[in-house]
Write an enzyme that holds these catalytic residues in place. Sequence first.
Site, PDB file in Angstrom:
ATOM      1  N   HIS A 115       0.940  -0.999   0.016  1.00 13.05           N
ATOM      2  CA  HIS A 115       0.043   0.005   0.053  1.00 13.05           C
ATOM      3  C   HIS A 115       0.735   1.015  -0.219  1.00 13.05           C
ATOM      4  O   HIS A 115       0.418   2.236   0.355  1.00 13.05           O
ATOM      5  CB  HIS A 115      -0.859   0.043   0.988  1.00 13.05           C
ATOM      6  CG  HIS A 115      -2.044  -0.792   0.990  1.00 13.05           C
ATOM      7  ND1 HIS A 115      -3.184  -0.399   0.402  1.00 13.05           N
ATOM      8  CD2 HIS A 115      -2.362  -2.076   1.514  1.00 13.05           C
ATOM      9  CE1 HIS A 115      -4.049  -1.494   0.451  1.00 13.05           C
ATOM     10  NE2 HIS A 115      -3.539  -2.198   1.018  1.00 13.05           N
ATOM     11  N   LYS A 128      -8.831  13.692   4.552  1.00  6.82           N
ATOM     12  CA  LYS A 128      -8.059  12.611   4.578  1.00  6.82           C
ATOM     13  C   LYS A 128      -7.098  12.651   5.664  1.00  6.82           C
ATOM     14  O   LYS A 128      -7.101  13.747   6.308  1.00  6.82           O
ATOM     15  CB  LYS A 128      -7.254  12.594   3.098  1.00  6.82           C
ATOM     16  CG  LYS A 128      -6.587  13.664   2.965  1.00  6.82           C
ATOM     17  CD  LYS A 128      -5.923  13.613   1.394  1.00  6.82           C
ATOM     18  CE  LYS A 128      -6.760  13.820   0.387  1.00  6.82           C
ATOM     19  NZ  LYS A 128      -6.747  12.574  -0.637  1.00  6.82           N
ATOM     20  N   ARG A 129      -6.365  11.760   5.904  1.00  2.00           N
ATOM     21  CA  ARG A 129      -5.139  11.636   6.872  1.00  2.00           C
ATOM     22  C   ARG A 129      -4.282  13.003   6.702  1.00  2.00           C
ATOM     23  O   ARG A 129      -4.015  13.176   5.634  1.00  2.00           O
ATOM     24  CB  ARG A 129      -4.464  10.254   6.754  1.00  2.00           C
ATOM     25  CG  ARG A 129      -3.446   9.976   7.984  1.00  2.00           C
ATOM     26  CD  ARG A 129      -3.231   8.446   8.003  1.00  2.00           C
ATOM     27  NE  ARG A 129      -2.801   8.166   6.772  1.00  2.00           N
ATOM     28  CZ  ARG A 129      -1.430   7.992   6.136  1.00  2.00           C
ATOM     29  NH1 ARG A 129      -0.483   8.601   6.837  1.00  2.00           N
ATOM     30  NH2 ARG A 129      -1.453   7.605   4.944  1.00  2.00           N
ATOM     31  N   LYS A 178       0.415  14.567   1.122  1.00  2.00           N
ATOM     32  CA  LYS A 178      -0.596  14.657   0.694  1.00  2.00           C
ATOM     33  C   LYS A 178      -1.033  16.000   0.353  1.00  2.00           C
ATOM     34  O   LYS A 178      -2.129  16.648   0.130  1.00  2.00           O
ATOM     35  CB  LYS A 178      -1.584  14.017   1.885  1.00  2.00           C
ATOM     36  CG  LYS A 178      -1.971  12.530   1.689  1.00  2.00           C
ATOM     37  CD  LYS A 178      -2.883  11.956   3.145  1.00  2.00           C
ATOM     38  CE  LYS A 178      -2.729  10.581   3.014  1.00  2.00           C
ATOM     39  NZ  LYS A 178      -3.336   9.829   1.793  1.00  2.00           N
ATOM     40  N   THR A 193      -8.627   6.477  -2.133  1.00  2.00           N
ATOM     41  CA  THR A 193      -9.843   6.009  -2.331  1.00  2.00           C
ATOM     42  C   THR A 193     -11.074   7.142  -2.115  1.00  2.00           C
ATOM     43  O   THR A 193     -12.125   7.305  -2.668  1.00  2.00           O
ATOM     44  CB  THR A 193     -10.389   4.869  -1.472  1.00  2.00           C
ATOM     45  OG1 THR A 193      -9.972   5.196  -0.103  1.00  2.00           O
ATOM     46  CG2 THR A 193      -9.825   3.579  -2.138  1.00  2.00           C
ATOM     47  N   LYS A 242     -14.701   8.488  -3.980  1.00  4.74           N
ATOM     48  CA  LYS A 242     -16.019   8.470  -3.366  1.00  4.74           C
ATOM     49  C   LYS A 242     -16.560  10.097  -3.543  1.00  4.74           C
ATOM     50  O   LYS A 242     -17.820  10.514  -3.751  1.00  4.74           O
ATOM     51  CB  LYS A 242     -15.824   8.590  -1.680  1.00  4.74           C
ATOM     52  CG  LYS A 242     -15.449   7.377  -1.094  1.00  4.74           C
ATOM     53  CD  LYS A 242     -14.637   7.341   0.329  1.00  4.74           C
ATOM     54  CE  LYS A 242     -14.108   6.067   0.511  1.00  4.74           C
ATOM     55  NZ  LYS A 242     -12.937   6.105   1.707  1.00  4.74           N
TER      56      LYS A 242
END
Length: 800
Positions: A346, A534-535, A540, A642, A646
């Site tokens: 991952h 998100k985290r 990110k 993901t 969504k």
Amino acid sequence: MFSDKETFKKHFQNRLEAAYGKSFRETSKREQFHILGIMVREHISHNWIESIEKARISDAKQIYYLSIEFLPGRFLGSNLLNLGITEIIKDGLKDLDVELSEIEDREPDAGLGNGGLGRLAACFMDSLASLSLPGHGCGIRYKHGLFEQKILDGFQVELPEQWLRHGFVWEVRKPDLAVEIPFYGKVESFVEDGRLSFRHVDSVRVMAVPYDVPVVGYRNSTVNTLRLWSAEPAVTPGQKDVMKYKRETEAVTEFLYPNDEHEEGKILRLKQQYFLVSATIQSIMGAFRKKYKDIRLFPEKIGLHINDTHPAMAIPELMRILLDEEGLSWEDAWDITTKTISYTNHTTLSEALEKWPAHIMAALLPRLYMIIHEINERFCQDLWDRYPGDWKHIEQMAVIAHGQVKMAHLAIAGSFSVNGVARLHTEILKHREMKDFYAVFPEKFNNKTNGITHRRWLMKANPELSALLSEYIGDGWRTKPEELARLMEYQTDATVLERLRMVKQARKNKLASRIYQNTGIKVDTDSIFDVQVKRLHAYKRQLLNVLHIMYLYNRMKEDKQFKPHPRTFIFGAKASPGYYFAKKVIKLINAIAEKVNGDSDVSPYIKVVFVENYNVSLGEEIFPAAEVSEQISTAGKEASGTGNMKFMINGAVTIGTMDGANVEMAERLGPDNIFIFGLDAEKVLSYLADGGYSSYDYYHSDERIHQICNQLINGFFPDSSEHFETIFDSLLSENDQFFVLRDFDSYVTAQGRLEEAYSDRDGWAKKSLVNIAMAGYFSSDRTIREYSDEIWHIKPQWMK
């Protein structure tokens, strides 16, 4: 009891009053939830028992999905949806002056995971059951989840996530199936039947007790099982200090991801990981042995899939059982193990590939470490035969090197399949991060692009949009999400586009109410809802989003004629408790929110909202309301994503880099329906390889960047020198390793194009429609079919 609403009402009232000894009107919403949950679980039980029994007597292969995280969210709404009884319950409760949504709100999110890894596992469980596939989840029943996030004075504060405070209505404790897990002690060798054998003695034993949770398939008879293991004291603990033993035992399943900065935390994490795999494999082997006499049938009948490296000790644990308990030779045991276990990677981040100090593992798990050591010796010998004399190459690929056990290396060596989770990610694994292993085992590597369950993220989260879709394209998409593509026929239908806008507006209004309720901030529901949830992690790049907001603020203050289209920037994220930089970014988001929202010149055009304690249930409110999806990670760093899917299935338009699954989304959407910016993965790699990037060049040559960076430390924010020097240093002193400044101009330009596109109402609605239509490919049903057909080789078993 759910055949019609009158029958339901009668049973519900009687059960509630009998359970609590008071009239229906006096019962609380929590009590109502508890009884409704029990009734639904009982309703599930017939099919659950039938599914378990069919699996027991079936000769078909069973898959066990081992994951340190599952993040299912709330179960009540999804169970009602999958059972097809939502409307009966809703209407019956309405007759009793109770709103189903009020009861659903009393269910806590199950604290079994943290982010994408756990949410993916939950989506996979839903798809396995909905496709009637024999696949079961294996995880840990954490007493506390990651943490409950509170924001105080802009800072993240962590509180225990006590999701089990009022019990967990969906679980069934099965103490008769408990198994013992040994830690510490020593290994004794002995000769039996002329063969050298080993046994683990003088160990401290912990009892693993299973709690089973039903996983309900969509409108079929299949109910699979999510088995969660809880640590309890054993009858014969092997330790004299009983209170200390009890504390240490319960700590094994007390918290998700204990802090492993110190040796004590590393030991606890290793305990958790071995506890999960040993309990699971002992349980599977016990059931297998009751059914089959020939142990060599094991890979034909059982598949073990490890979700990232956390359960990689499944490899030596299966070896241990085959060697020590089944009496197989090393060669036969290794043959069975490597035909049984498959592995999903991952991450491309080397720091996220687990490594454990060998001395800790040897002391905690002495027999397992012996086996890992032997795996390493034999693996290195095979490498020597392939690369004679190339010690450096062998050292780089070894399972144990420099006093560390490398779990990703173990996972690759001991499995028959290694998959990435998006095409770009898999190519990076094959040709960069794991190229040495790909050269040796090219047949093992394959791609399985992630997916999401459209049942939760569209049907449950957005019933208004779901009803609209069914009206125009029929109900087929509910079981075959690829049929969402039929929506493309309505790209130029003004009525459909207007109705899509109306659905989006209704969901924006609903989210605005939730934001006001939670934060006291009033947002303009006619503004663009621009969302990044998100985290919180440097790669990110929530920071890039914040710098863009600072740029807009500066421009508005300096140029009174500049009036951007009103926009509400919505953030939601948890930072790991020990992740100092990430926590500073949360403080920065809240600082710019305070600055922007409190400025009467700017706040009519820009609002910034940080939603605390972001979780699955909040996601179900946020995704349907979002219009812009921020997927802006440094190219090559996000394995898949993901959240992007969504947003997409709910009609949000992505602004993002060519990273993870964004690449495949962009291919399906075409350039007009997604806003791509920034470096691609190849260019990022070339910068990293040749050192050709200097963030100071951008700081000195771009006035916008110069101003924004200085504002992090020059008093623009109160106490900014104390709070944001770390961020300033990351961008300049540490040369901006995630290329925030390099991509800034491209990002601002893309945001400008996006704003211009939004002003065309019909054009934007069409982009939204195309995103929904193209989202069917990114269903986890498609992903699970690929796993089933190409890795696991399982078939639907008990569909009625």
